[in-house]
Scaffold this motif. Structure first.
Motif, PDB file in Angstrom:
ATOM      1  N   SER A  15       0.837  -1.201   0.000  1.00  0.00           N
ATOM      2  CA  SER A  15       0.000   0.000   0.000  1.00  0.00           C
ATOM      3  C   SER A  15       0.874   1.254   0.000  1.00  0.00           C
ATOM      4  N   GLY A  16       0.258   2.366  -0.409  1.00  0.00           N
ATOM      5  CA  GLY A  16       0.992   3.627  -0.444  1.00  0.00           C
ATOM      6  C   GLY A  16       1.473   4.052   0.925  1.00  0.00           C
ATOM      7  N   GLY A  17       0.674   3.753   1.965  1.00  0.00           N
ATOM      8  CA  GLY A  17       1.074   4.111   3.326  1.00  0.00           C
ATOM      9  C   GLY A  17       2.342   3.401   3.759  1.00  0.00           C
ATOM     10  N   ILE A  18       2.430   2.096   3.442  1.00  0.00           N
ATOM     11  CA  ILE A  18       3.632   1.332   3.805  1.00  0.00           C
ATOM     12  C   ILE A  18       4.839   1.843   3.018  1.00  0.00           C
ATOM     13  N   LEU A  19       4.646   2.105   1.742  1.00  0.00           N
ATOM     14  CA  LEU A  19       5.754   2.569   0.903  1.00  0.00           C
ATOM     15  C   LEU A  19       6.332   3.881   1.415  1.00  0.00           C
ATOM     16  N   ILE A  20       5.459   4.843   1.677  1.00  0.00           N
ATOM     17  CA  ILE A  20       5.965   6.158   2.087  1.00  0.00           C
ATOM     18  C   ILE A  20       6.504   6.117   3.505  1.00  0.00           C
ATOM     19  N   SER A  21       5.914   5.285   4.386  1.00  0.00           N
ATOM     20  CA  SER A  21       6.394   5.196   5.771  1.00  0.00           C
ATOM     21  C   SER A  21       7.795   4.594   5.821  1.00  0.00           C
ATOM     22  N   VAL A  22       7.995   3.480   5.111  1.00  0.00           N
ATOM     23  CA  VAL A  22       9.307   2.824   5.105  1.00  0.00           C
ATOM     24  C   VAL A  22      10.358   3.736   4.481  1.00  0.00           C
ATOM     25  N   THR A  23       9.989   4.417   3.406  1.00  0.00           N
ATOM     26  CA  THR A  23      10.936   5.310   2.731  1.00  0.00           C
ATOM     27  C   THR A  23      11.340   6.465   3.634  1.00  0.00           C
ATOM     28  N   MET A  24      10.367   7.035   4.357  1.00  0.00           N
ATOM     29  CA  MET A  24      10.685   8.136   5.268  1.00  0.00           C
ATOM     30  C   MET A  24      11.588   7.683   6.405  1.00  0.00           C
ATOM     31  N   ILE A  25      11.329   6.499   6.945  1.00  0.00           N
ATOM     32  CA  ILE A  25      12.161   5.984   8.043  1.00  0.00           C
ATOM     33  C   ILE A  25      13.600   5.785   7.573  1.00  0.00           C
ATOM     34  N   LEU A  26      13.774   5.183   6.388  1.00  0.00           N
ATOM     35  CA  LEU A  26      15.125   4.973   5.864  1.00  0.00           C
ATOM     36  C   LEU A  26      15.820   6.301   5.576  1.00  0.00           C
ATOM     37  N   ALA A  27      15.089   7.271   5.036  1.00  0.00           N
ATOM     38  CA  ALA A  27      15.683   8.579   4.756  1.00  0.00           C
ATOM     39  C   ALA A  27      16.080   9.291   6.050  1.00  0.00           C
ATOM     40  N   MET A  28      15.251   9.153   7.092  1.00  0.00           N
ATOM     41  CA  MET A  28      15.598   9.769   8.383  1.00  0.00           C
ATOM     42  C   MET A  28      16.843   9.130   8.974  1.00  0.00           C
ATOM     43  N   LEU A  29      16.954   7.803   8.853  1.00  0.00           N
ATOM     44  CA  LEU A  29      18.146   7.116   9.348  1.00  0.00           C
ATOM     45  C   LEU A  29      19.391   7.591   8.610  1.00  0.00           C
ATOM     46  N   LEU A  30      19.253   7.828   7.300  1.00  0.00           N
ATOM     47  CA  LEU A  30      20.385   8.341   6.520  1.00  0.00           C
ATOM     48  C   LEU A  30      20.804   9.717   7.023  1.00  0.00           C
ATOM     49  N   GLU A  31      19.827  10.591   7.252  1.00  0.00           N
ATOM     50  CA  GLU A  31      20.156  11.945   7.711  1.00  0.00           C
ATOM     51  C   GLU A  31      20.797  11.920   9.097  1.00  0.00           C
ATOM     52  N   VAL A  32      20.280  11.060   9.979  1.00  0.00           N
ATOM     53  CA  VAL A  32      20.858  10.941  11.324  1.00  0.00           C
ATOM     54  C   VAL A  32      22.287  10.430  11.239  1.00  0.00           C
ATOM     55  N   ALA A  33      22.514   9.434  10.372  1.00  0.00           N
ATOM     56  CA  ALA A  33      23.863   8.884  10.218  1.00  0.00           C
ATOM     57  C   ALA A  33      24.829   9.939   9.694  1.00  0.00           C
ATOM     58  N   CYS A  34      24.376  10.735   8.721  1.00  0.00           N
ATOM     59  CA  CYS A  34      25.262  11.729   8.104  1.00  0.00           C
ATOM     60  C   CYS A  34      25.522  12.918   9.014  1.00  0.00           C
ATOM     61  N   MET A  35      24.486  13.397   9.702  1.00  0.00           N
ATOM     62  CA  MET A  35      24.592  14.646  10.445  1.00  0.00           C
ATOM     63  C   MET A  35      24.973  14.470  11.912  1.00  0.00           C
ATOM     64  N   ILE A  89      16.728  17.894  11.266  1.00  0.00           N
ATOM     65  CA  ILE A  89      17.347  16.794  10.526  1.00  0.00           C
ATOM     66  C   ILE A  89      16.318  15.701  10.244  1.00  0.00           C
ATOM     67  N   LEU A  90      15.512  15.371  11.260  1.00  0.00           N
ATOM     68  CA  LEU A  90      14.477  14.352  11.079  1.00  0.00           C
ATOM     69  C   LEU A  90      13.439  14.804  10.055  1.00  0.00           C
ATOM     70  N   LEU A  91      13.066  16.070  10.102  1.00  0.00           N
ATOM     71  CA  LEU A  91      12.096  16.587   9.141  1.00  0.00           C
ATOM     72  C   LEU A  91      12.660  16.576   7.719  1.00  0.00           C
ATOM     73  N   THR A  92      13.968  16.794   7.596  1.00  0.00           N
ATOM     74  CA  THR A  92      14.607  16.697   6.278  1.00  0.00           C
ATOM     75  C   THR A  92      14.478  15.284   5.725  1.00  0.00           C
ATOM     76  N   GLY A  93      14.690  14.276   6.591  1.00  0.00           N
ATOM     77  CA  GLY A  93      14.521  12.890   6.169  1.00  0.00           C
ATOM     78  C   GLY A  93      13.094  12.599   5.735  1.00  0.00           C
ATOM     79  N   ILE A  94      12.114  13.139   6.461  1.00  0.00           N
ATOM     80  CA  ILE A  94      10.709  12.946   6.092  1.00  0.00           C
ATOM     81  C   ILE A  94      10.421  13.537   4.715  1.00  0.00           C
ATOM     82  N   MET A  95      10.931  14.744   4.471  1.00  0.00           N
ATOM     83  CA  MET A  95      10.721  15.393   3.178  1.00  0.00           C
ATOM     84  C   MET A  95      11.367  14.581   2.052  1.00  0.00           C
TER      85      MET A  95
END
Length: 306
Positions: A98-118, A170-176
Motif C-alpha cells: 500500500s501507499g502508506g507502507i511505501l511512504i512510511s518505510v521510505t521516510m524511516i530509511l531517509a531519516m536514518l540516513l540523515e541521522v547517520a550523516c549529520m 534533521i528528522l524533518l529533512t529525512g521525512i521530506m
C-alpha cells in the motif's frame, strides 16, 4: 529480445546511469550529494519493480562496488543508503504494498540516513551540530528582538533547546526526502506503465487510532515536562518527540479543516490556514486528534465531500 538478455542489458544501463551521476558529482566538488537521496534510488526502484528483489540485489551490489571505486567517503555513504532505499522501495512496490507502507518505510530509511550523516558521521561530513544550533539561536533571538518580545517570556530557551531544534530539523529533512522519493517513483512508474498503488491523498488515509492517542500523549507530555523536576536533557528529549507528535496532529487537523470548509462552504481555505497558522495551531492539534481517533467524523466528511 530474450528476457534474460534484456534484464542484463537494463541492469548494466542502470549501473552506467548511477556511475555517470557519481562522476558528475565528483567533477562539481560533491555539491550534488544533497540530491542523492531522492534521485539515485529511482533507477534501482524501476529495475527492482520490473525484475524482482534478487535481480535488484545483483544490480545494487554492482552499483555499490562502482561507488567504492570512484566516490569520496561522503558520496559512498549517500550512495549506499540511496541504493538501500531503492532496493527496499522497489521490492515493496513489486509486492503491491500500500501507499502508506511505501511512504512510511521510505521516510524511516531517509531519516536514518540523515541521522547517520549529520550526527554519527558529523565530523567526516564536516557538519557541526553545535554550530548549526548556534546559528538557529542567533536567528531566533533576532526575530524576537524585531517583534519586541522579551527572551525571558519564553521558558526552556537555552543552547540545548536549539540543539534539539537542530536535531528535529534533521528528522524533518529525512521525512521530506522520503516523500520526494515516493512522489517521483510513483510518477516514473506510472509513466512507464508499471502498475503500482497510486499515491492516495491524505484525506483517504486511514491512520490507526493508536497513532492519534500516542501523538496526543506526546504533545501533552511536551507541554507538562517544562514544569517537571527533571534534568534539562530529559526535558529536551521529551520536547523533541513531542514536536514530531504535534506535527502529525497538525497535519491531519489541517486536512480536517479543509474537508469541513469544502463540505460546509464549498471553499478552499488553504491560504487562510497558512496565514493564521501561528494563532490556530493548537486548534489544529485538537482537530487532528479527533479526525484520527473518530472514524465517524472522518467518514462523514469524506462522504459529504464526495
Amino acid at each position: 529480445m530474450n528476457h534474460q538478455v534484456r534484464k542484463i542489458t537494463e541492469g548494466a544501463m542502470m549501473c552506467a546511469l548511477f556511475g555517470m551521476v557519481l562522476l558528475i558529482n565528483r567533477q562539481f566538488a560533491e555539491v550534488l550529494e544533497i540530491f542523492f537521496v531522492f534521485v539515485l534510488p529511482l533507477p534501482l526502484i524501476v529495475y527492482t519493480v520490473k525484475y524482482g528483489f534478487k535481480s535488484g540485489l545483483v544490480c545494487a551490489v554492482s552499483i555499490s562496488f562502482l561507488s567504492l571505486m570512484i566516490s569520496s567517503f561522503t558520496s559512498i555513504i549517500y550512495s549506499i543508503m540511496s541504493i538501500l532505499i531503492g532496493l527496499v522501495y522497489g521490492s515493496l512496490a513489486r509486492r503491491k504494498a500500500s501507499g502508506g507502507i511505501l511512504i512510511s518505510v521510505t521516510m524511516i530509511l531517509a531519516m536514518l540516513l540523515e541521522v547517520a550523516c549529520m550526527i554519527v558521521f558529523a565530523s567526516l561530513f564536516g557538519y557541526d551540530l553545535i554550530a548549526d544550533a548556534a546559528m538557529i539561536e542567533e536567528m531566533f533571538l533576532q526575530a524576537l528582538e524585531s517583534f519586541g518580545i522579551p527572551v525571558s517570556s519564553i521558558p526552556m530557551l537555552s543552547s540545548n533547546f536549539f540543539i534539539m531544534i537542530a536535531i528535529v530539523s534533521i528528522l524533518l529533512t529525512g521525512i521530506m526526502e522520503g516523500f520526494l522519493v515516493h512522489l517521483f517513483a510513483g510518477l516514473i512508474l506510472k509513466r512507464l506503465k508499471i502498475e503500482v498503488h497510486s499515491f492516495s491523498p491524505l484525506s483517504m488515509w486511514r491512520v490507526p487510532k493508536w497513532v492519534g492517542f500516542v501523538c496526543a500523549g506526546l504533545y501533552i507530555a511536551s507541554q507538562l515536562i517544562q514544569y517537571a523536576n527533571v534534568s534539562e536533557t530529559v526535558q529536551l528529549c521529551v520536547m523533541a518527540v513531542g514536536i514530531m507528535g504535534t506535527l502529525v496532529l497538525v497535519l491531519f487537523g489541517y486536512v480536517a479543516c479543509l474537508l469541513f470548509a469544502m463540505v460546509k462552504y464549498k471553499k478552499n481555505i488553504t491560504l487562510l490556514l497558512i496565514l493564521l497558522f501561528v494563532f490556530i495551531w493548537p486548534f489544529l492539534v485538537v482537530m487532528g486528534f479527533f479526525y484520527i481517533t473518530s472514524d465517524e467524523i472522518r467518514q462523514e466528511l469524506v462522504r459529504r465531500r464526495d
